[in-house]
Design an enzyme around this catalytic site. Structure first.
Site, PDB file in Angstrom:
ATOM      1  N   HIS A   1       0.842  -1.201   0.000  1.00  0.00           N
ATOM      2  CA  HIS A   1       0.000   0.000   0.000  1.00  0.00           C
ATOM      3  C   HIS A   1       0.868   1.239   0.000  1.00  0.00           C
ATOM      4  O   HIS A   1       2.094   1.152   0.124  1.00  0.00           O
ATOM      5  CB  HIS A   1      -1.006  -0.014   1.156  1.00  0.00           C
ATOM      6  CG  HIS A   1      -0.406   0.117   2.524  1.00  0.00           C
ATOM      7  ND1 HIS A   1       0.388  -0.853   3.083  1.00  0.00           N
ATOM      8  CD2 HIS A   1      -0.483   1.112   3.449  1.00  0.00           C
ATOM      9  CE1 HIS A   1       0.761  -0.465   4.299  1.00  0.00           C
ATOM     10  NE2 HIS A   1       0.253   0.724   4.549  1.00  0.00           N
TER      11      HIS A   1
ATOM     12  N   HIS B   1       1.478   3.958   1.881  1.00  0.00           N
ATOM     13  CA  HIS B   1       2.045   4.724   2.998  1.00  0.00           C
ATOM     14  C   HIS B   1       3.579   4.788   2.929  1.00  0.00           C
ATOM     15  O   HIS B   1       4.237   3.826   2.538  1.00  0.00           O
ATOM     16  CB  HIS B   1       1.613   4.127   4.341  1.00  0.00           C
ATOM     17  CG  HIS B   1       0.172   4.412   4.656  1.00  0.00           C
ATOM     18  ND1 HIS B   1      -0.560   3.664   5.549  1.00  0.00           N
ATOM     19  CD2 HIS B   1      -0.667   5.366   4.191  1.00  0.00           C
ATOM     20  CE1 HIS B   1      -1.793   4.151   5.621  1.00  0.00           C
ATOM     21  NE2 HIS B   1      -1.880   5.180   4.809  1.00  0.00           N
TER      22      HIS B   1
ATOM     23  N   ASP C   1       5.961   4.709   5.044  1.00  0.00           N
ATOM     24  CA  ASP C   1       6.817   3.768   5.784  1.00  0.00           C
ATOM     25  C   ASP C   1       6.898   2.404   5.077  1.00  0.00           C
ATOM     26  O   ASP C   1       7.594   1.501   5.536  1.00  0.00           O
ATOM     27  CB  ASP C   1       6.360   3.613   7.247  1.00  0.00           C
ATOM     28  CG  ASP C   1       4.973   3.025   7.395  1.00  0.00           C
ATOM     29  OD1 ASP C   1       4.065   3.450   6.653  1.00  0.00           O
ATOM     30  OD2 ASP C   1       4.783   2.133   8.253  1.00  0.00           O
ATOM     31  N   HIS C   2       6.203   2.284   3.931  1.00  0.00           N
ATOM     32  CA  HIS C   2       6.258   1.056   3.123  1.00  0.00           C
ATOM     33  C   HIS C   2       6.861   1.302   1.744  1.00  0.00           C
ATOM     34  O   HIS C   2       7.189   0.344   1.036  1.00  0.00           O
ATOM     35  CB  HIS C   2       4.855   0.452   2.970  1.00  0.00           C
ATOM     36  CG  HIS C   2       4.239   0.097   4.294  1.00  0.00           C
ATOM     37  ND1 HIS C   2       4.019  -1.192   4.693  1.00  0.00           N
ATOM     38  CD2 HIS C   2       3.842   0.886   5.323  1.00  0.00           C
ATOM     39  CE1 HIS C   2       3.507  -1.195   5.916  1.00  0.00           C
ATOM     40  NE2 HIS C   2       3.383   0.066   6.321  1.00  0.00           N
TER      41      HIS C   2
ATOM     42  N   HIS D   1      -7.381  -0.814   5.639  1.00  0.00           N
ATOM     43  CA  HIS D   1      -6.351   0.112   6.143  1.00  0.00           C
ATOM     44  C   HIS D   1      -6.193   1.256   5.147  1.00  0.00           C
ATOM     45  O   HIS D   1      -6.249   2.426   5.510  1.00  0.00           O
ATOM     46  CB  HIS D   1      -5.046  -0.651   6.333  1.00  0.00           C
ATOM     47  CG  HIS D   1      -3.892   0.187   6.779  1.00  0.00           C
ATOM     48  ND1 HIS D   1      -3.834   0.768   8.028  1.00  0.00           N
ATOM     49  CD2 HIS D   1      -2.743   0.546   6.150  1.00  0.00           C
ATOM     50  CE1 HIS D   1      -2.701   1.452   8.136  1.00  0.00           C
ATOM     51  NE2 HIS D   1      -2.020   1.339   7.009  1.00  0.00           N
TER      52      HIS D   1
ATOM     53  N   ASP E   1      -0.145  -3.797   6.316  1.00  0.00           N
ATOM     54  CA  ASP E   1      -0.786  -3.288   7.528  1.00  0.00           C
ATOM     55  C   ASP E   1      -2.250  -3.735   7.636  1.00  0.00           C
ATOM     56  O   ASP E   1      -3.082  -3.032   8.213  1.00  0.00           O
ATOM     57  CB  ASP E   1      -0.741  -1.749   7.554  1.00  0.00           C
ATOM     58  CG  ASP E   1       0.657  -1.215   7.821  1.00  0.00           C
ATOM     59  OD1 ASP E   1       1.576  -2.017   8.076  1.00  0.00           O
ATOM     60  OD2 ASP E   1       0.821   0.018   7.763  1.00  0.00           O
TER      61      ASP E   1
ATOM     62  N   HIS F   1       4.628  -4.649  10.823  1.00  0.00           N
ATOM     63  CA  HIS F   1       5.002  -3.949  12.059  1.00  0.00           C
ATOM     64  C   HIS F   1       5.132  -4.913  13.225  1.00  0.00           C
ATOM     65  O   HIS F   1       4.389  -5.903  13.314  1.00  0.00           O
ATOM     66  CB  HIS F   1       3.963  -2.872  12.438  1.00  0.00           C
ATOM     67  CG  HIS F   1       3.955  -1.686  11.534  1.00  0.00           C
ATOM     68  ND1 HIS F   1       4.756  -0.587  11.742  1.00  0.00           N
ATOM     69  CD2 HIS F   1       3.233  -1.422  10.419  1.00  0.00           C
ATOM     70  CE1 HIS F   1       4.529   0.313  10.780  1.00  0.00           C
ATOM     71  NE2 HIS F   1       3.608  -0.168   9.958  1.00  0.00           N
TER      72      HIS F   1
HETATM   73 FE    FE Z   1       2.758   0.877   8.170  1.00  0.00          FE
HETATM   74 ZN    ZN Z   2       0.122   1.735   6.544  1.00  0.00          ZN
END
Ligand code: FE
Ligand code: ZN
Length: 259
Positions: free
Chosen positions: A52, A54, A56-57, A108, A133, A171
């Protein structure tokens, strides 16, 4: 095949799968841990998979693409940097002699996908799920772009995968999730035992992941919102919401405010 969680930022894992020669990585929010691991393992990056949009990915995708030339695969319906091989439900990514099947798992984010690999010959230790996530050990992602009903349907699809499937979450949220799960499902004996096991792993600085689908089905309240004990707890928090999606929505809200 070797499956390795590469820690990134505070609590992310970038998953690497390799056969001793070639590797894939999933959700590289940062390029540095991946470049280090490629060198340490002595393997070449063949594909970058993203679940996805985001940061942090995806934060390390451009750097890794330029450093390695590996193609990038990701969700068809999310804002993502081009060039991207855009994937929808049922698509198959063939790499390292494996077939990774794409599943749409909105909730998410609106276009979130997961990758499931059941190439048994190559994976002696069981199938693998890269779920970003969506599903965490003992929990699930927050609903930023989807409805509770969408997330519930996505989790039900994951819950129905083969029990031995190794669940590779993005995570390390396990301990926090299990504290909440014990509040919701206090009489679940497997949950208490798993919490003790995870406390021990974290005390040694080890990852609690991958989990398995069979284990998550036993201990994760977000996969158990139809169980009488979980429903009863949810109703003590808020008596509204009697449909399964209603119970799930309340459970998610309860977790959002839980400290
Ligand atoms: Fe994340
Ligand atoms: Zn995420």
């Amino acid at each position: 095949m070797k499956l390795i969680p590469l820690p990134a930022f505070d609590d992310n894992y970038i998953w690497m799968l390799h056969d001793g020669y070639e590797a894939i990585v999933v959700d590289p929010g940062d390029a540095q841990p991946v470049l280090k691991a490629l060198q340490h393992e002595g393997v070449q990056l063949k594909a970058i998979l993203v679940t996805h949009h985001h940061a942090d990915h995806t934060g390390g995708v451009e750097y890794l693409r330029q450093a390695t030339g590996a193609p990038v695969f990701g969700p068809a319906h999310e804002p993502m940097p081009e060039p991207l091989r855009r994937l929808v439900d049922g698509d198959v990514v063939s790499v390292l002699g494996l077939e990774l099947r794409v599943m749409d798992v909105p909730g998410h984010t609106a276009g979130h996908i997961a990758y499931f690999c059941n190439s048994v010959a190559a994976l002696a230790d069981g199938p693998v799920l890269f779920c970003g996530d969506t599903l965490f050990s003992g929990g699930c992602g927050r609903l930023f772009e989807g409805t509770p009903a969408q997330m519930l349907a996505s989790l039900e699809r994951l819950s129905a995968l083969p029990g031995p499937t190794r669940v590779c979450c993005a995570h390390e949220y396990t301990l926090g999730n299990l504290k909440f799960a014990l509040e919701v499902d206090p009489d679940n004996p497997q949950l208490a035992a798993y919490y003790a096991h995870c406390l021990d792993l974290r005390a040694k600085g080890q990852a609690t992941l991958p989990s398995t689908i069979a284990l998550e089905n036993q201990i994760n309240p977000f996969l158990r919102s139809h169980h009488p004990s979980v429903m009863a707890s949810v109703h003590t928090f808020d008596a509204n919401g009697t449909s399964q999606a209603g119970v799930f929505a309340t459970l998610r809200q309860w977790k959002n405010h839980y400290r």
